[in-house]
Design a protein around this motif. Structure first.
Motif: not given
Length: 297
Positions: A134-162
């Motif tokens: 996530c950090q490297s994606t935020a730093r690099d405007i050329e890098k992208r994460i698929e929206t569905s993957t990003l939503v899963n990352y967000t849900a996972c981070a919230a569920q498991f207190n990351m």
């Protein structure tokens, strides 16, 4: 030349897959030597050692050392687990000197298992990976994460207190069009509170993006139109708010209006930009109509 079926093949280091005739069409059975218990996942056997598992996992420690029925079983079924996922999970910690790296395509499958079996070292590695992605994606405007993957990352981070992952994931979500997040299933996967935080982050980004269009002292004018909280409104509130802005424009537009500039120019620009961004056709029409009566200056 030797003939016949290979009886044994090595996956990595001391971990072996041994072929054995079963009802499952000779599926290879995973052996983590030395073994004294079998974990059964999706009807397939994984041979492991109780002591090794107990040293790594508080859950396995309780299972094998406390007075649970599993303590005395030679085969322990693990219902609800995926065989491939569980083997990948074991390879992240069972043999530290031979462990396999956690990758982006495996991390979301490994995290729930690391949490369930309380193997904190594995969970920490998963969190570090997600944070770096996530950090490297935020730093690099050329890098992208698929929206569905990003939503899963967000849900996972919230569920498991990351907590080290969540701010970056929310920021990346805020940069995605709201409709794409909805298509990715954000409503089902992410709580309303987190969606509000995403909206607030998007609003901050929007304000920063629009700042060059507004002169000194005009910030409050723009905030007052409340579009910065648009995504936190429900449908009725959105409709009511748009109607109020449309009426405000209509009262001051037209040749007969005595004060067509009662709405500040900065605010009017805000109406137009917001109407375009949020597809508010009625407001866009009314604001452009009002703008047509403003002087060039």
């Amino acid at each position: 030349m030797a003939t016949g079926r290979k009886r044994q093949s090595q996956r990595s280091g001391e971990v072996h897959c041994k072929t054995k005739k079963t009802a499952l069409e000779d599926e290879p059975q995973i052996h983590f030597h030395p073994t004294d218990v079998i974990l059964e996942v999706e009807g397939r056997d994984i041979h492991v050692n109780k002591q090794v598992l107990a040293e790594k996992s508080l859950v396995f420690k309780a299972m094998f050392e406390s007075d649970f029925t599993e303590k005395y079983k030679e085969k322990i079924p693990l219902p609800g687990k995926k065989y491939a996922d569980f083997v990948d999970f074991l390879y992240t910690f069972y043999y530290p000197e031979r462990e396999e790296p956690i990758t982006e395509n495996k991390v979301l499958k490994i995290i729930p298992l690391a949490e369930e079996y309380q193997i904190l070292a594995v969970k920490d590695k998963c969190e570090s990976l997600l944070r770096e992605v996530c950090q490297s994606t935020a730093r690099d405007i050329e890098k992208r994460i698929e929206t569905s993957t990003l939503v899963n990352y967000t849900a996972c981070a919230a569920q498991f207190n990351m907590n080290s992952v969540l701010p970056f994931a929310l920021r990346l979500c805020a940069e995605c069009p709201p409709q794409s997040l909805k298509l990715a299933g954000i409503d089902a996967k992410v709580t309303g509170d987190l969606q509000r935080r995403i909206a607030e982050c998007r609003n901050s980004l929007l304000e920063k993006e629009l700042k060059p269009y507004f002169g000194e002292g005009s910030r409050q004018d723009f905030l007052n139109i409340a579009v910065l909280m648009w995504d936190s409104f429900n449908s009725a509130e959105k409709r009511q708010y748009e109607d109020s802005l449309v009426n405000s424009c209509n009262r001051q537009s037209g040749p007969s209006s005595s004060q067509p500039s009662a709405i500040s120019l900065h605010t009017l620009i805000g109406y137009i930009i917001a109407a375009e961004r949020f597809n508010l056709e009625n407001l866009l029409t009314a604001a452009i109509d009002l703008a047509s009566y403003c002087s060039y200056k």
